[in-house]
Write a protein that holds these residues in place. Structure first.
Motif, short mmCIF file in Angstrom:
data_model
loop_
_atom_site.label_atom_id
_atom_site.label_comp_id
_atom_site.label_asym_id
_atom_site.label_seq_id
_atom_site.Cartn_x
_atom_site.Cartn_y
_atom_site.Cartn_z
N ASN A 1 34.72 42.83 42.93
CA ASN A 1 34.76 42.61 44.37
C ASN A 1 35.65 43.63 45.06
O ASN A 1 35.32 44.14 46.13
N ALA A 2 36.80 43.94 44.45
CA ALA A 2 37.72 44.92 45.04
C ALA A 2 37.06 46.28 45.17
O ALA A 2 37.20 46.97 46.19
N LYS B 1 29.66 48.21 60.83
CA LYS B 1 28.86 47.41 59.89
C LYS B 1 29.51 47.39 58.51
O LYS B 1 29.54 46.35 57.85
N HIS B 2 30.02 48.53 58.08
CA HIS B 2 30.70 48.57 56.78
C HIS B 2 31.95 47.70 56.80
O HIS B 2 32.25 47.00 55.82
N ALA B 3 32.69 47.74 57.91
CA ALA B 3 33.90 46.91 58.02
C ALA B 3 33.55 45.43 57.96
O ALA B 3 34.24 44.64 57.30
N ARG C 1 33.61 39.56 52.24
CA ARG C 1 34.09 39.30 50.88
C ARG C 1 35.61 39.32 50.76
O ARG C 1 36.14 38.95 49.73
N ALA C 2 36.27 39.78 51.80
CA ALA C 2 37.74 39.89 51.70
C ALA C 2 38.39 39.58 53.04
O ALA C 2 39.22 40.34 53.54
N GLY C 3 38.03 38.45 53.61
CA GLY C 3 38.50 38.10 54.94
C GLY C 3 39.99 37.78 55.03
O GLY C 3 40.53 37.73 56.14
N ARG C 4 40.65 37.60 53.89
CA ARG C 4 42.08 37.27 53.92
C ARG C 4 42.96 38.48 53.61
O ARG C 4 44.16 38.34 53.43
N ILE C 5 42.35 39.65 53.56
CA ILE C 5 43.09 40.89 53.28
C ILE C 5 43.39 41.58 54.60
O ILE C 5 42.48 41.87 55.39
#
Length: 297
Positions: free
Chosen positions: A25-26, A49-51, A57-61
């Motif tokens: 995922n990272a 769109k990429h952001a 997948r990483a909304g808490r980062i």
């Protein structure tokens, strides 16, 4: 996703934030962040769109939320920019994107709220670059309200030093010159705009290698800027300002002796807390209105 995109292309600090994710995922998120950085200038819509893909997948980062906000700003979605940056501040504890938040409030046609938000943080805690960006955004909000004299005062900060050029100097000098012209002082404004050009040239020369790799001596004719304290600071309402005192910027890419004796006008600022924090899915965020062009952050 282009074949040449690799997770290692992402900035080392940003990669460090992704270590809480699984490796697969990272790597996936890192590639999207790399693409957002590549495309932000030439194709901001695609960068956004990429952001957003990274955000799913990483909304808490924090770096992901920050990237969503920056790309949203570039496509004119100021409501989403604000929402994502509120989340970014909560996760990271950082105020380095406060100028972008202030400018987004302006983009939504809310200059009063922009000023309140800018007053919500003690500016003495901010890095010099962030402080300058905030001053420019606050000045733009004053112009939005038809307060050119107050706009000038927002820019009269210690970093408005015509004897040195840092990475933030060209934008600050240019903003100051523009407001002087708006105040009907075109001769003074032209001198600061010329100084902005000289600072930019000096920094470009430094980037390509100066005499000692750290400073560039200015050999062209000096710009005739008055040695007096810039006008306008004392004319701004006391209630609209906060005394900063003598604060010197940390040297970055310094270029000494642009012209004349050293000068560092005092800065004064307003403060306030921003709106509520929202963490909804970025793709469901409302779209912003057209942005105001003056002093875009």
């Amino acid at each position: 996703m282009p074949d040449d995109v690799e997770p290692r292309d992402l900035d080392k600090v940003a990669r460090g934030e992704l270590k809480t994710l699984s490796k697969e995922n990272a790597d996936w998120v890192a590639k999207h962040l790399v693409m957002a950085g590549r495309l932000i200038d030439e194709d901001p819509e695609e960068a956004h769109k990429h952001a957003l893909s990274a955000g799913r997948r990483a909304g808490r980062i924090s770096v992901v939320r920050e990237t969503i906000a920056i790309t949203a700003y570039q496509v004119g979605d100021y409501a989403l920019t604000l929402r994502e940056l509120r989340t970014y501040r909560r996760i990271s504890g950082r105020d380095d994107q406060l100028p972008l938040m202030v400018d987004s409030e302006r983009g939504l046609g809310r200059p009063e709220r922009a000023l309140e938000l800018g007053r919500s943080v003690d500016v003495s805690t901010l890095d010099a670059q962030v402080r300058v960006s905030l001053a420019i955004a606050m000045s733009g909000a004053r112009l939005d309200l038809g307060q050119p004299q107050a706009a000038l005062g927002e820019l009269e900060i210690p970093q408005l030093d015509r004897t040195k050029a840092f990475s933030y100097s060209p934008a600050l000098f240019a903003a100051y010159g523009t407001v002087l012209e708006d105040l009907g002082r075109p001769d003074e404004g032209e001198k600061w705009l010329e100084l902005a050009d000289r600072a930019e040239d000096a920094l470009a020369a430094l980037e390509h290698g100066g005499d000692d790799g750290e400073t560039v001596e200015i050999v062209e004719e000096d710009v005739d800027v008055s040695d007096e304290r810039p006008a306008g600071l004392d004319d701004v309402g006391v209630g609209a300002l906060q005394e900063l005192g003598d604060v010197e910027p940390e040297p970055r890419e310094g270029v000494d002796d642009l012209n004349g004796p050293e000068q560092g006008p005092d800065e004064q600022h307003d403060e306030e807390q921003g709106q509520h924090d929202e963490t909804a899915d970025p793709e469901t965020a409302p779209q912003g209105t057209d942005h105001v062009d003056d002093h875009r952050g």
